[in-house]
Write a protein that holds these residues in place. Structure first.
Motif, PDB file in Angstrom:
ATOM      1  N   ALA A 155     -14.117   0.124  -8.859  1.00  6.82           N
ATOM      2  CA  ALA A 155     -13.669   0.188  -7.472  1.00  6.82           C
ATOM      3  C   ALA A 155     -13.305   1.594  -7.023  1.00  6.82           C
ATOM      4  O   ALA A 155     -13.232   1.855  -5.812  1.00  6.82           O
ATOM      5  N   THR A 156     -13.072   2.504  -7.966  1.00 12.23           N
ATOM      6  CA  THR A 156     -12.616   3.848  -7.604  1.00 12.23           C
ATOM      7  C   THR A 156     -13.627   4.945  -7.911  1.00 12.23           C
ATOM      8  O   THR A 156     -13.374   6.106  -7.581  1.00 12.23           O
ATOM      9  N   VAL A 191     -16.122  -4.243  -4.138  1.00 16.88           N
ATOM     10  CA  VAL A 191     -14.949  -3.765  -3.393  1.00 16.88           C
ATOM     11  C   VAL A 191     -15.138  -2.322  -2.952  1.00 16.88           C
ATOM     12  O   VAL A 191     -14.823  -1.944  -1.808  1.00 16.88           O
ATOM     13  N   ARG A 192     -15.669  -1.488  -3.849  1.00 15.11           N
ATOM     14  CA  ARG A 192     -15.904  -0.093  -3.485  1.00 15.11           C
ATOM     15  C   ARG A 192     -16.924   0.015  -2.352  1.00 15.11           C
ATOM     16  O   ARG A 192     -16.750   0.803  -1.409  1.00 15.11           O
ATOM     17  N   GLN A 202       0.810  -1.203   0.000  1.00 18.70           N
ATOM     18  CA  GLN A 202       0.000   0.000   0.000  1.00 18.70           C
ATOM     19  C   GLN A 202       0.848   1.260   0.000  1.00 18.70           C
ATOM     20  O   GLN A 202       0.424   2.296  -0.526  1.00 18.70           O
ATOM     21  N   VAL A 248     -16.485   0.049   5.510  1.00 19.07           N
ATOM     22  CA  VAL A 248     -15.402   0.042   6.499  1.00 19.07           C
ATOM     23  C   VAL A 248     -15.041   1.464   6.913  1.00 19.07           C
ATOM     24  O   VAL A 248     -14.833   1.759   8.101  1.00 19.07           O
ATOM     25  N   GLN A 249     -14.986   2.381   5.937  1.00 24.31           N
ATOM     26  CA  GLN A 249     -14.655   3.766   6.263  1.00 24.31           C
ATOM     27  C   GLN A 249     -15.747   4.403   7.111  1.00 24.31           C
ATOM     28  O   GLN A 249     -15.467   5.181   8.037  1.00 24.31           O
ATOM     29  N   ARG A 266     -17.591  -2.226  -0.041  1.00 24.15           N
ATOM     30  CA  ARG A 266     -16.990  -2.695   1.201  1.00 24.15           C
ATOM     31  C   ARG A 266     -16.064  -1.632   1.792  1.00 24.15           C
ATOM     32  O   ARG A 266     -16.070  -1.390   3.012  1.00 24.15           O
ATOM     33  N   ARG A 267     -15.279  -0.976   0.951  1.00 28.40           N
ATOM     34  CA  ARG A 267     -14.416   0.091   1.451  1.00 28.40           C
ATOM     35  C   ARG A 267     -15.237   1.220   2.061  1.00 28.40           C
ATOM     36  O   ARG A 267     -14.866   1.780   3.108  1.00 28.40           O
TER      37      ARG A 267
END
Length: 410
Positions: free
Chosen positions: A110-111, A162-163, A12, A169-170, A165-166
């Motif tokens: 995802a972005t 994925v997006r 990362q 989490v955020q 889930r992020r």
């Protein structure tokens, strides 16, 4: 930290290196896929074949574009989608160039947001699949064409997952940070309120002593000429009351009364002389309270007497809230050398209805503030086998009182 977590942190920290490694892996997979093809109608057998040089060139260009997928996702998708479109029309239909477009579509999904993913995903899926079915060398129903439709859909869906889930989490992290800040602000507010309460109580004590000074001074002035002995006694009371008032004023330095506070009571602040009355109040509420005193009727400074009373009051309140009405509390006040020790124990039995008591959990902060202000110590914690323990050690004589008795300036 495990090895896997350390490796993930390093990756990362270097996103370009991670993208380069991903591009290299995709290049190896695409090149390996270009050398084999299925053979046979019923039993599928894989055989080696010579790949098309033009297809290899497109594969290399697509893999190179993936290196920049994180910095320019839309541009990379346009480049890889164009290469896959060219390959599906003019090149070998079995060359896996579309893998680059699938990875780029995953990155875009995802972005970006979901509407953008829907628009870009449907456009990519329609263009690549339509070009393969309508302009490609294979029949429109060939499995290679259907594979392009499936893989582009999987790439967009996986990237959107994925997006999401992020984002979840955020959101959880932000909510935890806000909750932590709220707890800290609430704790600071409770401490400030308790300090103001201490200031009000000490103000009441000082006001009581000043009233005594006023009365005794009037008596001394009235009998000064006729009964000088009685005037001297009144002046001694004035000196003692003024000294006590000065001690209490020193204890209230930095604590201010806010505007709008209720009027101060005319009676003196409570102390350990009202301990039996306090215990009776809790007994009438259903709490079993036993009181044991071994302080030999020690005369305490007003601030210490008030702090000991408030500690016992708050501790018994916590017992009633958290342990339930079926609990049993024991209160002890003991004189140990130059200190007075106050202990409140409970057996921690739950309430009869089985519902635990609720409370803000900030009463211990107030007790600690009171005890610390008098240079005492407070220890709290659960007891072995159940229950809770509150133990306060308070000085019998504060520094200002001791200095006054020695004749030192206070």
């Amino acid at each position: 930290m495990s090895t896997l977590e350390r490796a993930r942190c390093r990756l990362q920290a270097h996103p370009l290196a991670l993208d380069a490694a991903l591009a290299a892996g995709a290049l190896v997979c695409m090149v390996a896929g270009s050398f084999v093809q299925p053979h046979g109608e019923r039993d599928v057998n894989w055989i080696l074949r010579a790949p098309d040089p033009f297809s290899l060139l497109l594969i290399v260009l697509g893999a190179m574009a993936l290196v920049f997928r994180r910095s320019a996702p839309m541009a990379v998708l346009a480049v890889t989608g164009g290469l896959a479109l060219v390959e599906s029309i003019t090149g070998d239909p079995r060359a896996p160039v579309a893998m680059c477009a699938v990875i780029a579509l995953f990155t875009v999904a995802a972005t970006t947001d979901r509407p953008t993913t829907w628009r870009v995903g449907l456009l990519t899926m329609t263009v690549l699949t339509g070009a393969s079915m309508l302009a490609g060398p294979l029949p429109w129903y060939a499995q290679e064409n259907l594979a392009i439709l499936a893989w582009t859909g999987i790439g967009a869906t996986a990237g959107d997952a994925v997006r999401s889930r992020r984002a979840v989490v955020q959101a959880i992290r932000d909510r935890a940070d806000r909750a932590e800040r709220t707890r800290e602000e609430e704790a600071r507010r409770r401490v400030a309120e308790e300090r103001l309460r201490i200031a009000r109580d000490l103000h009441d004590v000082v006001a009581h002593h000043i009233a005594l000074v006023n009365v005794q001074a009037g008596v001394a002035a009235h009998v000064m000429d006729k009964r000088p002995d009685q005037a001297k006694e009144a002046l001694a009371h004035v000196r003692e009351a003024s000294r006590s008032a000065l001690n209490e004023l020193r204890a209230t330095v930095g604590l201010l009364r806010q505007s709008g506070d209720p009027e101060a009571p005319t009676e003196p602040a409570p102390g350990l002389d009202r301990l039996d009355e306090l215990a009776g109040t809790f007994r009438s509420a259903g709490l079993q309270v036993e009181v044991a005193r071994a302080d030999q009727d020690t005369a305490l400074p007003a601030a210490v007497d008030l702090a000991a009373y408030r500690v016992i009051q708050e501790a018994l309140t916590n017992v009633q809230k958290h342990a339930g009405s079926a609990a049993k509390a024991e209160v002890s006040v003991v004189r140990v050398g130059p200190h007075i020790e106050v202990t409140v124990l409970d057996d921690g039995r739950p309430a009869q209805d089985g519902v635990p008591g609720t409370g803000g959990g900030h009463g211990l902060l107030g007790m600690r503030e009171r005890v610390t202000a008098l240079r005492g110590t407070l220890t709290t914690g659960p007891r072995y086998g159940g229950g809770f323990r509150v133990h306060a050690i308070l000085p019998v004589k504060t520094r200002t009182v001791a200095a006054g008795e020695r004749g030192e300036p206070v």
